[in-house]
Design an enzyme around this catalytic site. Structure first.
Site, PDB file in Angstrom:
ATOM      1  N   CYS A  32      36.553  65.119  72.618  1.00 55.13           N
ATOM      2  CA  CYS A  32      36.415  65.866  71.372  1.00 55.13           C
ATOM      3  C   CYS A  32      34.973  65.836  70.856  1.00 55.13           C
ATOM      4  CB  CYS A  32      37.356  65.293  70.309  1.00 55.13           C
ATOM      5  SG  CYS A  32      37.150  66.059  68.681  1.00 55.13           S
ATOM      6  N   TYR A  55      35.094  77.616  70.190  1.00 52.53           N
ATOM      7  CA  TYR A  55      36.545  77.624  70.001  1.00 52.53           C
ATOM      8  C   TYR A  55      37.027  78.985  69.502  1.00 52.53           C
ATOM      9  CZ  TYR A  55      36.569  72.617  70.759  1.00 52.53           C
ATOM     10  OH  TYR A  55      36.424  71.386  71.332  1.00 52.53           O
TER      11      TYR A  55
END
Length: 324
Positions: free
Chosen positions: A54, A185
């Site tokens: 992440c 994203y």
């Protein structure tokens, strides 16, 4: 089964009618500080939970290391493969975090709100005494570590958020988040061609701009390493290994940008950056995690061996650059 043309259940609440992706709000937002109702910084009181793939969690881990807060805030590492219950501590003996005694990060969210329907995310800081979630505000977390946690900084720690530059850093961080950190994203999770192309164009326009800026500046603010560099680095470190192919951000690789590529290697070779960057976790998580296989059209869970991380150790020559 491909997810194209349908809402992936994991991200369903973050997809808009026009096919664009908007990240969910954070559940734990009470700040760290010394005022009423704030979480007071205290050595040994808190634990930072993350998973290595992440980028938002990674930047908190980098700042923790750079400032010497690894001596006062412990670190819990979840597996980079997401289960149906979210991030799991399967890397630890017995499959539970050794300090908090939990199997899933979701347990922290359930304690706060049993009816919570969002994704349990990292990073999150937990009070080890109460077992309650304290802060999961990934956008502001590094700033708390850089400011109100300053009494616990190691001797000689860099000032990543210098007061004279804070307004400029905040402005640049907003841009980096909107067009780059979140931009990959937005492109990867888009459910319409229009939304994808808008994110793609904004991403590369911004990378082109930073490529020009970094020709004469070692860091984003001249010769001063700041919080903004940390935020940009975590996306760049994942670009060729994941975003380029999985999220179709494929106009250029990072290695095709001479200045951004040299800048990224410069940071990687700075203590605190490379040692916390796990390329194997990044490759396998983005390519082979069950919740992302559809994005990568990777139905057999195979993840690539490359790029070769040894190239990150090659000379960058950016030491000669000073203030622009």
């Amino acid at each position: 089964m491909s997810i194209a043309g349908s809402k992936h259940p994991l991200f369903a609440n973050e997809l808009r009618a026009d096919g664009s992706f908007v990240p969910q709000a954070n559940l734990f937002t009470v700040p760290f500080g010394y005022g009423p109702g704030e979480h007071k910084p205290e050595a040994g009181r808190y634990r930072l939970l993350w998973m290595a793939a992440c980028p938002y969690a990674h930047r908190a881990v980098i700042v923790r290391k750079l400032l010497g807060l690894d001596n006062v805030i412990s670190l819990g590492t979840a597996s980079h493969f997401r289960t149906e219950y979210g991030w799991e501590f399967s890397l630890d003996e017995g499959g539970v975090d050794p300090v908090l005694g939990i199997r899933y990060i979701k347990e922290i969210y359930d304690r706060a709100d049993p009816a919570y329907k969002g994704r349990p995310t990292v990073p999150i800081i937990v009070d080890v005494i109460s077992g309650q979630g304290v802060n999961s505000d990934y956008f502001r977390l590094t700033n708390y570590l850089e400011t109100v946690w300053s009494p616990f900084h190691k001797e000689g720690a860099p000032d990543l958020y210098p007061e004279p530059l804070r307004a400029e850093i905040d402005d640049l961080n907003d841009v980096i988040f909107r067009d780059i950190n979140s931009g990959v994203y937005k492109a990867g999770f888009a459910h319409s061609q229009q939304a994808y192309e808008a994110a793609y164009d904004a991403l590369f326009a911004r990378l082109d701009e930073l490529e020009r800026h970094l020709e004469n500046n070692r860091y984003l603010f001249g010769d001063v390493l700041t919080d903004s560099d940390v935020r940009l680095y975590t996306t760049l470190a994942r670009f060729d290994a994941a975003y380029y192919s999985v999220f179709n951000t494929n106009r250029n690789r990072l290695t095709d940008f001479p200045n951004l590529w040299g800048y990224a290697r410069d940071l990687y070779q700075t203590p605190g950056f490379g040692e916390t960057t796990d390329f194997e976790a990044i490759r396998s998580s983005y390519h082979a995690s069950p919740h992302l296989r559809g994005f990568a059209n990777n139905f057999y869970g195979i993840y690539p061996k490359g790029p070769d991380e040894q190239v990150w150790h090659t000379a960058h020559g950016r030491e000669k650059l000073g203030k622009g």
